[in-house]
Design an enzyme around this catalytic site. Structure first.
Site, mmCIF file in Angstrom:
data_model
loop_
_atom_site.group_PDB
_atom_site.id
_atom_site.type_symbol
_atom_site.label_atom_id
_atom_site.label_comp_id
_atom_site.label_asym_id
_atom_site.label_seq_id
_atom_site.Cartn_x
_atom_site.Cartn_y
_atom_site.Cartn_z
ATOM 1 N N LYS A 67 0.830 -1.197 0.000
ATOM 2 C CA LYS A 67 0.000 0.000 0.000
ATOM 3 C C LYS A 67 0.875 1.263 0.000
ATOM 4 O O LYS A 67 2.097 1.183 0.252
ATOM 5 C CB LYS A 67 -0.913 -0.036 1.235
ATOM 6 N N PHE A 80 -15.264 4.186 8.159
ATOM 7 C CA PHE A 80 -13.927 4.540 7.661
ATOM 8 C C PHE A 80 -13.764 4.326 6.157
ATOM 9 O O PHE A 80 -12.679 4.490 5.610
ATOM 10 C CB PHE A 80 -12.848 3.759 8.425
ATOM 11 N N ARG A 121 -0.919 -14.348 4.956
ATOM 12 C CA ARG A 121 -1.660 -13.639 6.015
ATOM 13 C C ARG A 121 -0.940 -13.772 7.362
ATOM 14 O O ARG A 121 -0.936 -12.847 8.167
ATOM 15 C CB ARG A 121 -3.114 -14.110 6.088
ATOM 16 N N THR A 161 -5.201 -7.517 11.104
ATOM 17 C CA THR A 161 -5.643 -6.282 10.430
ATOM 18 C C THR A 161 -5.296 -5.046 11.264
ATOM 19 O O THR A 161 -4.793 -4.052 10.740
ATOM 20 C CB THR A 161 -7.178 -6.339 10.223
ATOM 21 N N ARG A 207 2.716 -6.127 9.553
ATOM 22 C CA ARG A 207 1.849 -5.064 10.074
ATOM 23 C C ARG A 207 2.221 -4.687 11.512
ATOM 24 O O ARG A 207 2.139 -3.516 11.894
ATOM 25 C CB ARG A 207 0.394 -5.513 10.002
ATOM 26 N N HIS A 209 -1.844 -5.367 1.769
ATOM 27 C CA HIS A 209 -3.110 -6.092 1.648
ATOM 28 C C HIS A 209 -2.789 -7.528 1.273
ATOM 29 O O HIS A 209 -1.902 -7.783 0.454
ATOM 30 C CB HIS A 209 -3.975 -5.470 0.544
HETATM 31 P P1 DAT Z 1 -7.651 -7.190 5.959
HETATM 32 O O1 DAT Z 1 -6.929 -6.088 5.200
HETATM 33 O O2 DAT Z 1 -6.835 -7.722 7.104
HETATM 34 O O3 DAT Z 1 -8.175 -8.286 5.054
HETATM 35 P P2 DAT Z 1 -10.341 -6.059 6.023
HETATM 36 O O4 DAT Z 1 -10.526 -6.613 4.643
HETATM 37 O O5 DAT Z 1 -11.391 -6.346 7.043
HETATM 38 O O6 DAT Z 1 -8.931 -6.516 6.656
HETATM 39 O O7 DAT Z 1 -10.192 -4.471 5.957
HETATM 40 C C1 DAT Z 1 -9.543 -3.832 4.887
HETATM 41 C C2 DAT Z 1 -8.751 -2.659 5.413
HETATM 42 O O8 DAT Z 1 -9.608 -1.693 6.036
HETATM 43 C C3 DAT Z 1 -7.752 -3.034 6.505
HETATM 44 O O9 DAT Z 1 -6.541 -3.507 5.964
HETATM 45 C C4 DAT Z 1 -7.596 -1.738 7.249
HETATM 46 C C5 DAT Z 1 -8.973 -1.122 7.186
HETATM 47 N N1 DAT Z 1 -9.789 -1.478 8.355
HETATM 48 C C6 DAT Z 1 -10.457 -2.643 8.553
HETATM 49 N N2 DAT Z 1 -11.138 -2.655 9.708
HETATM 50 C C7 DAT Z 1 -10.903 -1.440 10.274
HETATM 51 C C8 DAT Z 1 -11.339 -0.815 11.500
HETATM 52 N N3 DAT Z 1 -12.153 -1.439 12.363
HETATM 53 N N4 DAT Z 1 -10.896 0.438 11.759
HETATM 54 C C9 DAT Z 1 -10.096 1.075 10.896
HETATM 55 N N5 DAT Z 1 -9.649 0.552 9.721
HETATM 56 C C10 DAT Z 1 -10.044 -0.685 9.414
HETATM 57 MG MG MG Z 2 -9.604 -8.168 3.521
#
Ligand code: DAT
Ligand code: MG
Length: 167
Positions: A10, A58, A91, A97, A108, A125
């Site tokens: 990213k 968000f 992962r 996350t 991360r 990602h």
């Molecule tokens: P991941 O990237 O681990 O697959 P995700 O698909 O649920 O997680 O979310 C995509 C992105 O959104 C994640 O990398 C960061 C942001 N994000 C997710 N949940 C969040 C939260 N509760 N507060 C702030 N940012 C969040």
């Molecule tokens: Mg995801």
């Protein structure tokens, strides 16, 4: 079982000069890179990529983040890794996350942070399951950009297509 997984470095990862470091960490998996490119992320691509989160508070900031608007780096590096248990391996290396909850030695955990706005800025990602990996890979890549045959393709004929070539 061989699997493909989409990885994005990213804009924060690029801005912090972490590309080499992240690729080195990912090479621990011994997976094969079968596609890689730099991408300027459009609004449409960003929204489609994160469409499962469109109702989250968000979401609009997340879209800005992946487009590079928060880091003045309007690009991401997109890669496909391929091999045994690719999703789980990547992962695990990426970590949770939420960077605060991620294993400290994970990517991360080492390099992510939480913005004052609450958004997780978490460097990479990684697709979360096989169905998501297929959806995301088809969104980010054309068949000809991938050096193995991952999914069925169809032949299409495009008429009057204007393209650039080297002068
Ligand atoms: P991941 O990237 O681990 O697959 P995700 O698909 O649920 O997680 O979310 C995509 C992105 O959104 C994640 O990398 C960061 C942001 N994000 C997710 N949940 C969040 C939260 N509760 N507060 C702030 N940012 C969040
Ligand atoms: Mg995801």
């Amino acid at each position: 079982m061989s699997q493909a997984v989409l990885i994005l470095i990213k804009p924060d990862g690029l801005k912090k000069s972490l590309t080499g470091n992240i690729l080195t960490r990912l090479s621990e998996t011994k997976l094969e890179i079968v596609a890689a490119k730099m991408v300027r992320v459009t609004d449409k691509l960003a929204q489609e990529h994160y469409k499962h989160l469109k109702d989250k508070p968000f979401f609009s900031e997340l879209v800005k983040y992946v487009k590079g608007e928060l880091h003045d780096r309007r690009k991401v590096m997109a890669l496909i890794y391929w091999g045994n248990d690719a999703i789980e391996k990547c992962r695990d290396l990426a970590g949770a996350t939420n960077p605060e909850q991620a294993e400290p030695t994970s990517i991360r955990g080492s390099y992510g942070r939480i913005l004052t706005s609450g958004l997780y800025e978490n460097v990479i990602h990684v697709s979360s399951n096989e169905a998501e990996a297929e959806r995301e890979i088809k969104l980010w890549f054309l068949p000809e950009e991938i050096i193995v045959d991952l999914y069925p393709v169809k032949e299409i004929t495009i008429r009057d297509l204007k393209r650039q070539d080297w002068d």
